[in-house]
Design a protein around this motif. Structure first.
Motif, PDB file in Angstrom:
ATOM      1  N   LYS A 258      71.188   8.137  54.125  1.00 38.73           N
ATOM      2  CA  LYS A 258      70.727   8.489  55.477  1.00 38.73           C
ATOM      3  C   LYS A 258      71.061   7.419  56.502  1.00 38.73           C
ATOM      4  O   LYS A 258      70.196   6.940  57.254  1.00 38.73           O
ATOM      5  N   LEU A 259      72.303   7.018  56.531  1.00 35.29           N
ATOM      6  CA  LEU A 259      72.730   5.974  57.467  1.00 35.29           C
ATOM      7  C   LEU A 259      73.530   6.584  58.605  1.00 35.29           C
ATOM      8  O   LEU A 259      74.094   7.666  58.456  1.00 35.29           O
ATOM      9  N   PRO A 260      73.585   5.906  59.738  1.00 40.31           N
ATOM     10  CA  PRO A 260      74.295   6.475  60.882  1.00 40.31           C
ATOM     11  C   PRO A 260      75.819   6.349  60.781  1.00 40.31           C
ATOM     12  O   PRO A 260      76.535   7.116  61.407  1.00 40.31           O
ATOM     13  N   SER A 261      76.330   5.392  60.016  1.00 39.72           N
ATOM     14  CA  SER A 261      77.777   5.186  60.023  1.00 39.72           C
ATOM     15  C   SER A 261      78.221   4.426  58.774  1.00 39.72           C
ATOM     16  O   SER A 261      77.424   3.753  58.120  1.00 39.72           O
ATOM     17  N   PRO A 262      79.525   4.528  58.441  1.00 34.18           N
ATOM     18  CA  PRO A 262      80.058   3.739  57.319  1.00 34.18           C
ATOM     19  C   PRO A 262      79.841   2.237  57.543  1.00 34.18           C
ATOM     20  O   PRO A 262      79.528   1.518  56.606  1.00 34.18           O
ATOM     21  N   LEU A 263      79.963   1.809  58.802  1.00 34.00           N
ATOM     22  CA  LEU A 263      79.763   0.392  59.105  1.00 34.00           C
ATOM     23  C   LEU A 263      78.398  -0.075  58.601  1.00 34.00           C
ATOM     24  O   LEU A 263      78.277  -1.130  57.973  1.00 34.00           O
TER      25      LEU A 263
ATOM     26  N   ARG B  16      85.789  -2.145  45.331  1.00 33.00           N
ATOM     27  CA  ARG B  16      85.937  -2.579  43.939  1.00 33.00           C
ATOM     28  C   ARG B  16      85.045  -1.781  43.004  1.00 33.00           C
ATOM     29  O   ARG B  16      85.446  -1.372  41.924  1.00 33.00           O
ATOM     30  N   LYS B  17      83.815  -1.524  43.449  1.00 31.66           N
ATOM     31  CA  LYS B  17      82.865  -0.782  42.628  1.00 31.66           C
ATOM     32  C   LYS B  17      83.381   0.626  42.329  1.00 31.66           C
ATOM     33  O   LYS B  17      83.333   1.097  41.192  1.00 31.66           O
ATOM     34  N   LEU B  18      83.893   1.273  43.361  1.00 26.17           N
ATOM     35  CA  LEU B  18      84.393   2.642  43.183  1.00 26.17           C
ATOM     36  C   LEU B  18      85.592   2.649  42.237  1.00 26.17           C
ATOM     37  O   LEU B  18      85.732   3.544  41.403  1.00 26.17           O
ATOM     38  N   GLU B  19      86.423   1.637  42.373  1.00 33.74           N
ATOM     39  CA  GLU B  19      87.566   1.530  41.461  1.00 33.74           C
ATOM     40  C   GLU B  19      87.084   1.411  40.019  1.00 33.74           C
ATOM     41  O   GLU B  19      87.584   2.093  39.129  1.00 33.74           O
ATOM     42  N   GLN B  20      86.062   0.549  39.810  1.00 35.47           N
ATOM     43  CA  GLN B  20      85.493   0.402  38.463  1.00 35.47           C
ATOM     44  C   GLN B  20      85.010   1.734  37.918  1.00 35.47           C
ATOM     45  O   GLN B  20      85.148   2.025  36.734  1.00 35.47           O
ATOM     46  N   MET B  21      84.409   2.542  38.782  1.00 35.72           N
ATOM     47  CA  MET B  21      83.881   3.837  38.344  1.00 35.72           C
ATOM     48  C   MET B  21      84.998   4.850  38.139  1.00 35.72           C
ATOM     49  O   MET B  21      84.756   5.967  37.682  1.00 35.72           O
ATOM     50  N   GLY B  22      86.179   4.483  38.539  1.00 33.88           N
ATOM     51  CA  GLY B  22      87.325   5.367  38.376  1.00 33.88           C
ATOM     52  C   GLY B  22      87.401   6.456  39.421  1.00 33.88           C
ATOM     53  O   GLY B  22      87.975   7.518  39.197  1.00 33.88           O
ATOM     54  N   VAL B  23      86.746   6.234  40.594  1.00 32.92           N
ATOM     55  CA  VAL B  23      86.846   7.235  41.664  1.00 32.92           C
ATOM     56  C   VAL B  23      87.529   6.615  42.876  1.00 32.92           C
ATOM     57  O   VAL B  23      87.669   5.402  42.971  1.00 32.92           O
ATOM     58  N   ALA B  24      87.917   7.491  43.777  1.00 33.67           N
ATOM     59  CA  ALA B  24      88.707   7.019  44.910  1.00 33.67           C
ATOM     60  C   ALA B  24      87.823   6.425  46.009  1.00 33.67           C
ATOM     61  O   ALA B  24      86.675   6.836  46.189  1.00 33.67           O
ATOM     62  N   PHE B  25      88.374   5.451  46.728  1.00 35.77           N
ATOM     63  CA  PHE B  25      87.730   4.933  47.936  1.00 35.77           C
ATOM     64  C   PHE B  25      88.263   5.775  49.088  1.00 35.77           C
ATOM     65  O   PHE B  25      89.176   5.394  49.789  1.00 35.77           O
ATOM     66  N   ASN B  26      87.684   6.970  49.243  1.00 40.88           N
ATOM     67  CA  ASN B  26      88.201   7.853  50.296  1.00 40.88           C
ATOM     68  C   ASN B  26      87.064   8.359  51.190  1.00 40.88           C
ATOM     69  O   ASN B  26      85.883   8.121  50.923  1.00 40.88           O
ATOM     70  N   GLN B  27      87.479   9.060  52.242  1.00 35.51           N
ATOM     71  CA  GLN B  27      86.516   9.526  53.244  1.00 35.51           C
ATOM     72  C   GLN B  27      85.384  10.336  52.616  1.00 35.51           C
ATOM     73  O   GLN B  27      84.217  10.161  52.945  1.00 35.51           O
ATOM     74  N   HIS B  28      85.752  11.227  51.687  1.00 37.28           N
ATOM     75  CA  HIS B  28      84.747  12.091  51.065  1.00 37.28           C
ATOM     76  C   HIS B  28      83.655  11.283  50.387  1.00 37.28           C
ATOM     77  O   HIS B  28      82.464  11.489  50.602  1.00 37.28           O
ATOM     78  N   ASN B  29      84.072  10.324  49.569  1.00 43.11           N
ATOM     79  CA  ASN B  29      83.081   9.539  48.830  1.00 43.11           C
ATOM     80  C   ASN B  29      82.242   8.648  49.747  1.00 43.11           C
ATOM     81  O   ASN B  29      81.046   8.464  49.531  1.00 43.11           O
ATOM     82  N   ILE B  30      82.900   8.120  50.753  1.00 46.82           N
ATOM     83  CA  ILE B  30      82.156   7.279  51.710  1.00 46.82           C
ATOM     84  C   ILE B  30      81.110   8.122  52.442  1.00 46.82           C
ATOM     85  O   ILE B  30      79.947   7.742  52.551  1.00 46.82           O
ATOM     86  N   ASP B  31      81.543   9.322  52.875  1.00 50.04           N
ATOM     87  CA  ASP B  31      80.609  10.212  53.572  1.00 50.04           C
ATOM     88  C   ASP B  31      79.426  10.585  52.686  1.00 50.04           C
ATOM     89  O   ASP B  31      78.281  10.645  53.139  1.00 50.04           O
ATOM     90  N   GLU B  32      79.706  10.846  51.387  1.00 48.58           N
ATOM     91  CA  GLU B  32      78.619  11.170  50.457  1.00 48.58           C
ATOM     92  C   GLU B  32      77.578  10.053  50.442  1.00 48.58           C
ATOM     93  O   GLU B  32      76.373  10.299  50.479  1.00 48.58           O
ATOM     94  N   LEU B  33      78.064   8.821  50.396  1.00 51.43           N
ATOM     95  CA  LEU B  33      77.151   7.678  50.330  1.00 51.43           C
ATOM     96  C   LEU B  33      76.368   7.511  51.632  1.00 51.43           C
ATOM     97  O   LEU B  33      75.161   7.267  51.627  1.00 51.43           O
ATOM     98  N   VAL B  34      77.084   7.681  52.743  1.00 53.07           N
ATOM     99  CA  VAL B  34      76.423   7.550  54.052  1.00 53.07           C
ATOM    100  C   VAL B  34      75.300   8.577  54.179  1.00 53.07           C
ATOM    101  O   VAL B  34      74.187   8.261  54.590  1.00 53.07           O
ATOM    102  N   THR B  35      75.581   9.818  53.760  1.00 56.72           N
ATOM    103  CA  THR B  35      74.571  10.870  53.837  1.00 56.72           C
ATOM    104  C   THR B  35      73.425  10.591  52.871  1.00 56.72           C
ATOM    105  O   THR B  35      72.253  10.739  53.205  1.00 56.72           O
ATOM    106  N   HIS B  36      73.814  10.178  51.669  1.00 55.79           N
ATOM    107  CA  HIS B  36      72.815   9.918  50.633  1.00 55.79           C
ATOM    108  C   HIS B  36      71.794   8.880  51.087  1.00 55.79           C
ATOM    109  O   HIS B  36      70.590   9.046  50.898  1.00 55.79           O
TER     110      HIS B  36
END
Ligand code: MN
Length: 743
Positions: A536-541, A514-534
């Motif tokens: 420093k987490l081991p997984s999307p879970l 929902r948050k990503l939708e509000q920001m007008g960006v996609a809920f996709n692998q790329h964005n999820i990976d960016e957040l996971v890396t940012h």
């Protein structure tokens, strides 16, 4: 022991060497003789010739020809473990596939699939020492898999390890520490669990010789000094019992047996007493030659004869006749008051029981046939198989979990209907609940032990009868992991927690979407990976979960830039450094330590808070992430675990004297309360010896005082000098160094 002989071998000529090898080979054949069937002798010979040829250019670190090692391992298998022809062949060949041109196919062609399978097992588990942690756990799992597949693999592996320990002198210090630690951590408990009591004891003693050389030497020396006195006492103790046994027409052997150096040391540490105060430096052993149907009766008859003569301590009666230990051990132990008011442990067993006690598993098999008993080992193997199947493959806790649930001593407890269950020592009501069924475990809210209500973490004792109380509303929580010791309970709790986490994470995933939708960006692998890396987490879970429990605040996403349907993270956030060790130690100066290795540059290091080393102690360096090196004493309570699990991160270290820096340490003083004793001690320390005291507490009770003093010393010599000086003051009973923060 074998040592002096080995030293002499350095100087052998090639001819003499050949003779020596042949001599060893012949004595192996002699030991095997009663077990040889037609054709066996030729097979052993072939194995010996293949091994000798394959290793012919290799030498051991001691300088001896390599083939002496497989020969010695085979000899241990036959003489000390009681294995037979096929195991000896495997022992002779155990290093060939790993280290020479001989292949598994060659072995199979020559000796058949059974032997090839064992060699394969031995080859797979041969490289435990230098592996990293994950591989270490994996390797250990392999050991266990081969164990349940064919237990001979692990028995031969134990013989291999024992011989390596016996010849450890020629290795480098660093290797000695690693191998010794691994031996006490894994192999000695394994030997114990397989019922190989003598091998376990020898492994522990040898490891102690390298890990705690001073304590080892001191106890060995004191044992030697007190030997005559002990022998006299033992003879005096034995005489009346011997008479009674003879009158009772028993066929028996009776003797006094010294306890191992390692077990004496353990007792000294555990009870905080000196060598002189350890009462059971030896045990009296009586071995009866009884027919199978009279074993139990005879043992109890002898027990009654002994207790007619000497008074027994009621708490110290151990009846392993009715309930043998899981490793097969059977005996009757009692502790009685001997002459001169000394407690003496007496062990009563039959010849058969004695063989099981000494040769463990192998002897157990021999006697099991026809006895109708469903093998305890088979039960144990079954439990191990279950645990291995359930095990999360990347769990680093595996070794520890396994040790606590399968290698410790066990207790017997009862279900409400009177069925016996075997659990490891330290098991709780919750462990019991999980051993009944995982559903009973996860719904457990308490228990009745011997009809009394107790919490789920209640520690069980042998003989307890347990009724589990459940509630449909109950579910496992994180802290349950601290309340259980069995692998089964741990795995089930972790599974349940993971399941729970997944449910919570689903919630977080929805919030993020929902948050990503509000920001007008996609809920996709790329964005999820960016957040996971940012983050420093081991997984999307983990990301979803942290969002759901609000560890990650979605408002922070405003710091991200939006480019099209993608988000771009802000500059990396500063994360707190992760620490593997607590570093409370006062001294962080980098001078007086040299690291031996590729370079002898001075390196940043810290002194471990757990054992507070001072210059002069035997130490090793442990590489920690981002913190350089942490220095531990080799007898630190954490050392064995670190060395065994993270051997690759250990660096050899040595002190260089430096009189300018002082180190905080502590001593504990006990003595008779005498007016002025405190001032005498402080005068000596700060007046005469000019040592700085950092803290001092003295407590006196009923004429006895105990003082704890924290002080700064330059090195071990200075500390030892101080200890000697205080000991010489009138009324002082003991002075000991202590290491821990709260010690
Ligand atoms: Mn070997």
């Amino acid at each position: 022991m074998a040592e002096p002989v080995e030293i002499a071998k350095y100087n052998l000529t090639e001819d003499q060497e050949k003779k020596e090898i042949l001599r060893q080979y012949r004595s192996l054949l002699r030991a095997l003789k009663p077990k040889l069937k037609p054709g066996d002798k030729e097979l052993v010979r072939t194995a010996f010739e293949i091994a000798a040829d394959a290793h012919k250019t290799m030498r051991r670190k001691s300088g001896e020809p390599y083939i002496t090692h497989p020969l010695a391992v085979a000899m241990i298998c036959v003489e000390e473990i009681g294995l037979g022809v096929r195991s000896s062949i495997c022992a002779l060949l155990h290093d060939t596939v790993e280290d020479t041109d001989v292949t598994l196919e060659d072995v199979e062609r020559e000796f058949g699939s059974e032997i090839a399978r064992i060699i394969d097992g031995l080859t797979k588990i041969s490289n435990v020492v230098d592996a990293n942690t994950t591989q270490q756990a994996e390797n250990f799992k392999k050991i266990l898999l081969t164990l349940t597949d064919d237990p001979r693999v692990i028995l031969i592996k134990l013989a291999d390890r024992l011989h390596n320990m016996r010849t450890l002198d020629s290795m480098k210090t660093e290797k000695q520490l690693k191998i010794s630690s691994e031996t006490v951590y894994v192999y000695a408990p394994l030997a114990h669990r397989m019922g190989l009591y003598n091998i376990k004891t020898e492994m522990e003693d040898l490891a102690m010789k390298y890990l705690e050389p001073e304590a080892y030497r001191e106890i060995a020396q004191k044992l030697a000094e007190t030997k005559r006195e002990r022998t006299r006492f033992i003879n005096e103790f034995i005489r009346p019992i011997k008479d009674k046994l003879e009158q009772g027409n028993f066929n028996f052997e009776i003797y006094g047996r010294p306890k191992s150096i390692h077990s004496i040391w353990n007792k000294m540490k555990k009870k905080g007493v000196s060598f002189e105060e350890v009462y059971d430096l030896f045990a009296i052993r009586i071995i009866l030659d009884s027919p199978p149907e009279k074993e139990k009766e005879d043992c109890w008859k002898v027990y009654s004869m002994i207790t007619d003569e000497y008074n027994p301590s009621p708490e110290r009666l151990r009846d392993w006749l009715s309930n043998p230990k899981a490793n097969g051990y059977e005996a009757l132990h009692t502790t009685v008051m001997g002459p001169q008011g000394k407690w003496v442990e007496v062990q009563i067993r039959t010849k058969r029981m004695n063989e099981i006690a000494e040769k463990g598993l192998a002897a157990h098999w021999k006697y099991k046939e026809g006895s109708g008993e469903e093998g305890r080992f088979e039960q144990w193997f079954q439990q191990i198989r279950e645990a291995l199947n359930n095990q999360d493959s990347n769990s680093l806790d595996f070794l520890q979990d396994f040790k606590t649930s399968f290698l410790t001593e066990e207790i017997y407890v009862y279900t409400p209907r009177g069925d016996v269950k075997m659990l490891p020592t330290g098991a709780t009501a919750l462990d019991f609940a999980f051993s009944v069924h995982s559903m009973v475990g996860s719904k457990c809210i308490g228990a009745k032990v011997n009809h009394k209500l107790v919490p789920i973490g209640h520690k069980l004792r042998s003989g307890d009868q347990i009724e589990i109380i459940t509630s449909a509303k109950q579910k496992p929580t994180e802290d349950w992991l601290n309340l259980v010791v069995t692998a089964k309970a741990k795995t089930k709790i972790k599974d349940a927690l993971k399941e729970e986490k997944r449910k919570i994470a689903d919630e977080g995933k929805y919030l993020l979407q929902r948050k990503l939708e509000q920001m007008g960006v996609a809920f996709n692998q790329h964005n999820i990976d960016e957040l996971v890396t940012h983050y420093k987490l081991p997984s999307p879970l983990e990301l979803y979960y942290k969002i759901a429990i609000k560890t990650i605040d979605l408002k922070d996403l405003k710091d991200f830039q939006v480019m099209g349907d993608r988000i771009v993270p802000p500059k990396p956030v500063k994360l707190e450094p992760k620490e593997e060790e607590t570093l409370k130690s006062g001294n962080k100066k980098d001078a007086e330590l040299i690291i031996f290795g590729e370079s002898s540059d001075r390196i940043v290091y810290n002194l471990a808070a757990c054992c507070k080393p001072i210059p002069g102690d035997d130490v090793f360096g442990f590489v920690t992430t981002g913190k350089g090196l942490t220095i531990h004493r080799t007898n630190c309570p954490n050392a064995a675990k670190l060395l065994a699990n993270y051997g690759h991160r250990v660096v050899k270290t040595k002190w260089v004297k430096n009189k300018e820096i002082s180190f905080l340490t502590g001593i504990k003083i006990k003595g008779l309360d005498d007016v002025g004793v405190v001032s005498k001690i402080t005068n000596l320390i700060s007046g005469e010896l000019r040592i700085n005291i950092s803290a001092l507490t003295i407590e006196a009770k009923e004429g006895v005082f105990e003082g704890n003093i924290k002080l700064f010393v330059h090195d071990k010599d200075e500390l030892e000098n101080l200890v000697t000086r205080i000991k010489n003051l009138p009324g002082i009973e003991s002075v000991d160094r202590y290491d821990t923060e709260n010690g």
